[in-house]
Design an enzyme around this catalytic site. Structure first.
Site, PDB file in Angstrom:
ATOM      1  N   GLY A  15       0.818  -1.213   0.000  1.00  0.00           N
ATOM      2  CA  GLY A  15       0.000   0.000   0.000  1.00  0.00           C
ATOM      3  C   GLY A  15       0.855   1.267   0.000  1.00  0.00           C
ATOM      4  O   GLY A  15       0.602   2.182  -0.801  1.00  0.00           O
ATOM      5  N   CYS A 273       5.784 -13.671   0.800  1.00  0.00           N
ATOM      6  CA  CYS A 273       4.809 -14.112  -0.211  1.00  0.00           C
ATOM      7  C   CYS A 273       5.062 -15.451  -0.901  1.00  0.00           C
ATOM      8  O   CYS A 273       4.112 -16.200  -1.118  1.00  0.00           O
ATOM      9  CB  CYS A 273       4.635 -13.022  -1.246  1.00  0.00           C
ATOM     10  SG  CYS A 273       3.868 -11.563  -0.502  1.00  0.00           S
TER      11      CYS A 273
HETATM   12  P1  NAD Z   1       1.635  -5.625   5.342  1.00  0.00           P
HETATM   13  O1  NAD Z   1       1.390  -6.547   6.458  1.00  0.00           O
HETATM   14  O2  NAD Z   1       2.948  -4.899   5.246  1.00  0.00           O
HETATM   15  O3  NAD Z   1       0.499  -4.488   5.327  1.00  0.00           O
HETATM   16  C1  NAD Z   1      -0.852  -4.758   5.486  1.00  0.00           C
HETATM   17  C2  NAD Z   1      -1.468  -3.639   6.331  1.00  0.00           C
HETATM   18  O4  NAD Z   1      -2.892  -3.801   6.334  1.00  0.00           O
HETATM   19  C3  NAD Z   1      -1.047  -3.634   7.797  1.00  0.00           C
HETATM   20  O5  NAD Z   1      -0.448  -2.391   8.125  1.00  0.00           O
HETATM   21  C4  NAD Z   1      -2.354  -3.863   8.575  1.00  0.00           C
HETATM   22  O6  NAD Z   1      -2.428  -3.153   9.789  1.00  0.00           O
HETATM   23  C5  NAD Z   1      -3.387  -3.354   7.585  1.00  0.00           C
HETATM   24  N1  NAD Z   1      -4.732  -3.898   7.811  1.00  0.00           N
HETATM   25  C6  NAD Z   1      -5.124  -5.186   7.985  1.00  0.00           C
HETATM   26  N2  NAD Z   1      -6.453  -5.265   8.123  1.00  0.00           N
HETATM   27  C7  NAD Z   1      -6.939  -4.008   8.032  1.00  0.00           C
HETATM   28  C8  NAD Z   1      -8.249  -3.446   8.069  1.00  0.00           C
HETATM   29  N3  NAD Z   1      -9.325  -4.227   8.222  1.00  0.00           N
HETATM   30  N4  NAD Z   1      -8.382  -2.120   7.955  1.00  0.00           N
HETATM   31  C9  NAD Z   1      -7.296  -1.325   7.790  1.00  0.00           C
HETATM   32  N5  NAD Z   1      -6.034  -1.791   7.719  1.00  0.00           N
HETATM   33  C10 NAD Z   1      -5.853  -3.120   7.838  1.00  0.00           C
HETATM   34  O7  NAD Z   1       1.371  -6.459   4.012  1.00  0.00           O
HETATM   35  P2  NAD Z   1       2.009  -6.229   2.549  1.00  0.00           P
HETATM   36  O8  NAD Z   1       3.363  -6.822   2.482  1.00  0.00           O
HETATM   37  O9  NAD Z   1       1.809  -4.804   2.146  1.00  0.00           O
HETATM   38  O10 NAD Z   1       1.069  -7.170   1.676  1.00  0.00           O
HETATM   39  C11 NAD Z   1      -0.269  -6.823   1.407  1.00  0.00           C
HETATM   40  C12 NAD Z   1      -0.785  -7.737   0.307  1.00  0.00           C
HETATM   41  O11 NAD Z   1      -0.032  -7.524  -0.889  1.00  0.00           O
HETATM   42  C13 NAD Z   1      -0.678  -9.220   0.611  1.00  0.00           C
HETATM   43  O12 NAD Z   1      -1.800  -9.865   0.059  1.00  0.00           O
HETATM   44  C14 NAD Z   1       0.567  -9.642  -0.148  1.00  0.00           C
HETATM   45  O13 NAD Z   1       0.512 -10.993  -0.544  1.00  0.00           O
HETATM   46  C15 NAD Z   1       0.526  -8.754  -1.369  1.00  0.00           C
HETATM   47  N6  NAD Z   1       1.825  -8.458  -1.970  1.00  0.00           N
HETATM   48  C16 NAD Z   1       2.907  -8.166  -1.191  1.00  0.00           C
HETATM   49  C17 NAD Z   1       4.125  -7.820  -1.799  1.00  0.00           C
HETATM   50  C18 NAD Z   1       5.335  -7.489  -0.977  1.00  0.00           C
HETATM   51  O14 NAD Z   1       6.386  -7.312  -1.563  1.00  0.00           O
HETATM   52  N7  NAD Z   1       5.249  -7.376   0.327  1.00  0.00           N
HETATM   53  C19 NAD Z   1       4.207  -7.743  -3.193  1.00  0.00           C
HETATM   54  C20 NAD Z   1       3.072  -8.032  -3.951  1.00  0.00           C
HETATM   55  C21 NAD Z   1       1.885  -8.378  -3.324  1.00  0.00           C
HETATM   56  C1  UGA Z   2       8.512 -11.484  -4.920  1.00  0.00           C
HETATM   57  C2  UGA Z   2       8.323 -11.323  -6.424  1.00  0.00           C
HETATM   58  O1  UGA Z   2       9.610 -11.175  -7.044  1.00  0.00           O
HETATM   59  C3  UGA Z   2       7.449 -10.125  -6.744  1.00  0.00           C
HETATM   60  O2  UGA Z   2       7.195 -10.047  -8.151  1.00  0.00           O
HETATM   61  C4  UGA Z   2       6.115 -10.264  -6.000  1.00  0.00           C
HETATM   62  O3  UGA Z   2       5.301  -9.121  -6.228  1.00  0.00           O
HETATM   63  C5  UGA Z   2       6.378 -10.411  -4.519  1.00  0.00           C
HETATM   64  O4  UGA Z   2       7.234 -11.575  -4.304  1.00  0.00           O
HETATM   65  C6  UGA Z   2       5.146 -10.659  -3.719  1.00  0.00           C
HETATM   66  O5  UGA Z   2       4.136 -11.084  -4.233  1.00  0.00           O
HETATM   67  O6  UGA Z   2       5.286 -10.428  -2.510  1.00  0.00           O
HETATM   68  P1  UGA Z   2      10.026 -10.346  -3.072  1.00  0.00           P
HETATM   69  O7  UGA Z   2       9.644 -11.524  -2.261  1.00  0.00           O
HETATM   70  O8  UGA Z   2       9.857  -9.005  -2.495  1.00  0.00           O
HETATM   71  O9  UGA Z   2       9.212 -10.347  -4.451  1.00  0.00           O
HETATM   72  O10 UGA Z   2      11.560 -10.457  -3.498  1.00  0.00           O
HETATM   73  P2  UGA Z   2      12.335 -11.405  -4.539  1.00  0.00           P
HETATM   74  O11 UGA Z   2      13.350 -10.592  -5.207  1.00  0.00           O
HETATM   75  O12 UGA Z   2      11.420 -12.154  -5.411  1.00  0.00           O
HETATM   76  O13 UGA Z   2      13.089 -12.419  -3.573  1.00  0.00           O
HETATM   77  C7  UGA Z   2      12.395 -13.405  -2.843  1.00  0.00           C
HETATM   78  C8  UGA Z   2      13.394 -14.318  -2.158  1.00  0.00           C
HETATM   79  O14 UGA Z   2      14.067 -15.127  -3.110  1.00  0.00           O
HETATM   80  C9  UGA Z   2      14.484 -13.585  -1.384  1.00  0.00           C
HETATM   81  O15 UGA Z   2      14.760 -14.256  -0.187  1.00  0.00           O
HETATM   82  C10 UGA Z   2      15.660 -13.645  -2.323  1.00  0.00           C
HETATM   83  O16 UGA Z   2      16.894 -13.553  -1.658  1.00  0.00           O
HETATM   84  C11 UGA Z   2      15.467 -15.023  -2.939  1.00  0.00           C
HETATM   85  N1  UGA Z   2      16.114 -15.183  -4.260  1.00  0.00           N
HETATM   86  C12 UGA Z   2      15.755 -14.391  -5.300  1.00  0.00           C
HETATM   87  C13 UGA Z   2      17.072 -16.180  -4.426  1.00  0.00           C
HETATM   88  O17 UGA Z   2      17.392 -16.926  -3.483  1.00  0.00           O
HETATM   89  N2  UGA Z   2      17.646 -16.330  -5.658  1.00  0.00           N
HETATM   90  C14 UGA Z   2      17.312 -15.561  -6.726  1.00  0.00           C
HETATM   91  O18 UGA Z   2      17.870 -15.762  -7.829  1.00  0.00           O
HETATM   92  C15 UGA Z   2      16.336 -14.571  -6.537  1.00  0.00           C
END
Ligand code: NAD
Ligand code: UGA
Length: 459
Positions: A15, A273
């Site tokens: 977000g 994730c």
């Molecule tokens: P996060 O835990 O960092 O953030 C989620 C936030 O939502 C928290 O701050 C929490 O307090 C808030 N929240 C939960 N319930 C709520 C509610 N009812 N009202 C208001 N706020 C609320 O999670 P994130 O890493 O940002 O991931 C969010 C989603 O995006 C997940 O589904 C994840 O799979 C996906 N995603 C994450 C990444 C990544 O790199 N972290 C990348 C792509 C997709």
């Molecule tokens: C991953 C995906 O790359 C994103 O496209 C996706 O949006 C995200 O998950 C998600 O849905 O949360 P992220 O987990 O942030 O992103 O980071 P990555 O770069 O994918 O690395 C994931 C893990 O794999 C790390 O622990 C990294 O060190 C490891 N990794 C990555 C390896 O061990 N080898 C590699 O060659 C690449």
């Protein structure tokens, strides 16, 4: 629909950066990120942008530029929902820890709460955008909640999964390979496409049906993680055959059909994730009785767990089969470089295993603090808080952490680790001085020349 106000529920790793970039590129739209976590919102509002709750290269600058102009962070969830035409749901979707699907299925309670919250307070038509990663067909549940409010409000539901990776989030958002929008209503799809269209070329904005969009997100993560498990599987074979995994990765990666990315052998992937999304994919496949499909993807996780375990087993056996009372310095705790995120970091599991063998763990990470390290270990429930505090020490300095250590384990590929004075580190360690390079970032020849007993993955 003309969009002038956006609400994003969830001020997390997705977000925060996503909305900051949308605000930067759409100065005419007011973007408000809301969260139930008041402490997190306060941190996003901190005057000192070096203290934002999330560290991402380039993010502080964008927040500084937009915050207070058209980007806002707030705990006023109802009011912001009511005032917005478009609402992103960007809350966490962790693996369930209870009940049916425990340990496999995604816990959708936070998403459902958001849908109910929107249903309760909306008095004007809304476009609701799934930004969280969700199991295929979740939009159906959201739709059902929103359409049964008894009010005359019209809700359009879109799936717009996020593909950013942590550590490169800003760069990924500024020039995405693609933006994916799944939906039924062409008008709603085009309203969202116009927002991305402020900076993303139209041919990179894909329009699909909702289910393809939801499933594409899980599939993309499964394919990426599968490549890591594939190269990690080969790394073990390399260790038995004198092949070198870096050389193998380069050789296969130059085949344009395979490509060079995501072929770095490691201690195993971490992050919030990959594991959760694959477990979810496996769960969905099993729920349709597609057991061959489920088994196929489950193997990616099994291999990843094996790789983490193999790393700590190798460390213990190399240290003469015991680490009891020995100081093991861990360089890095984050799950990858350039982030302060530690969720599912391999370091946590390796440390836990070594602690079971009574090692004294010393940790240094450039962006992770001691409270986080303790909380990560406490969360496993293997030991009491006191025991973890007793056995795990945190250092602010890479030279202090390695002083009198029997071994160094490199857990995260931070660039600064490559620049250290390794001669100085060698001199202050116990001898023989061991390095276990879980990220293959140091030069074996140079380390051996200094005097280290150096081992890495797949070499
Ligand atoms: P996060 O835990 O960092 O953030 C989620 C936030 O939502 C928290 O701050 C929490 O307090 C808030 N929240 C939960 N319930 C709520 C509610 N009812 N009202 C208001 N706020 C609320 O999670 P994130 O890493 O940002 O991931 C969010 C989603 O995006 C997940 O589904 C994840 O799979 C996906 N995603 C994450 C990444 C990544 O790199 N972290 C990348 C792509 C997709
Ligand atoms: C991953 C995906 O790359 C994103 O496209 C996706 O949006 C995200 O998950 C998600 O849905 O949360 P992220 O987990 O942030 O992103 O980071 P990555 O770069 O994918 O690395 C994931 C893990 O794999 C790390 O622990 C990294 O060190 C490891 N990794 C990555 C390896 O061990 N080898 C590699 O060659 C690449």
């Amino acid at each position: 629909m003309k969009i002038t106000n956006i609400c994003c529920i969830g001020a997390g790793y997705v977000g925060g950066p996503t909305m900051a970039v949308i605000a930067k590129k759409n100065p005419h739209i007011k973007v408000t990120i809301v969260d139930i976590n008041a402490e997190r919102i306060a941190a996003w509002n901190n005057k000192d942008v070096s203290k934002l709750p999330i560290y991402e290269p380039g993010l502080a600058e964008i927040v500084e530029e937009t915050r207070g102009k058209n980007l806002f962070f707030s705990t006023e969830i109802d009011k912001t929902i009511a005032a917005s035409e478009m609402i992103f749901i960007s809350v966490n979707t962790p693996t369930k820890t209870y009940g049916k699907g425990k340990g496999m299925a995604a816990d959708l309670k936070y998403v459902e709460l958001c849908a109910r919250n929107i249903a309760e307070v909306a008095t004007t038509d809304k476009i609701v955008v799934e930004k969280s990663t969700l199991p295929v067909r979740t939009a159906q549940a959201i739709k059902s909640i929103l359409h049964n409010t008894g009010s005359n409000v019209k809700f359009d539901i879109l799936s717009n999964p996020e593909f950013l990776a942590e550590g490169t989030a800003v760069q990924d958002l500024l020039s995405p390979d693609r933006v994916l929008i799944g939906g039924e209503s062409e008008d709603a799809i085009e309203s969202l496409a116009a927002i991305y269209g402020s900076w993303v070329p139209q041919d990179r904005i894909l329009r699909t049906n909702v289910w393809s969009s939801e499933l594409s997100k899980l599939t993309a993560n499964a394919f990426l993680a599968q490549r890591i498990s594939s190269i990690n599987a080969i790394s073990e074979l390399c260790e038995h055959t004198e092949a070198n995994v870096n050389e193998v990765a380069k050789a296969i990666g130059m085949d344009s059909r395979i490509g060079p990315k995501f072929l770095n052998a490691s201690i195993g992937f971490g992050g919030s994730c990959f594991q959760k999304d694959i477990l979810n994919l496996v769960y969905i496949a099993r729920s349709y009785n597609l057991n061959a499909v489920a088994d196929y993807w489950e193997q990616v996780i099994i291999l990843n767990d094996h790789q983490k375990r193999r790393f700590s087993d190798n460390l213990i056996s190399t240290l003469y089969n015991t680490v009891s009372g020995k100081k093991i310095a861990m360089l890095g705790w984050a799950f990858k470089k350039d982030t302060n995120d530690t969720r599912e970091s391999a370091a946590i599991y390796v440390a836990d295993h070594l602690l079971n063998e009574q090692a004294n763990i010393a940790v240094y990470d450039p962006k992770v603090n001691s409270e986080k390290v303790q909380a990560d270990l406490n969360y496993l429930n293997t030991r009491s808080d006191e025991e973890n505090k007793d056995l795990v020490k945190y250092y602010d300095d890479p030279y202090e952490v390695s002083k009198d250590a029997h071994a160094i384990a490199i857990m995260t590929e931070w660039d600064e680790f490559k620049t250290y004075d390794w001669q100085r580190i060698y001199e202050q360690m116990k001898k023989p001085a061991f390095i276990f390079d879980g990220r293959n970032i140091l030069n074996k020849k140079e380390m051996t020349k200094i005097g280290f007993e150096y081992s890495s993955i797949g070499q």
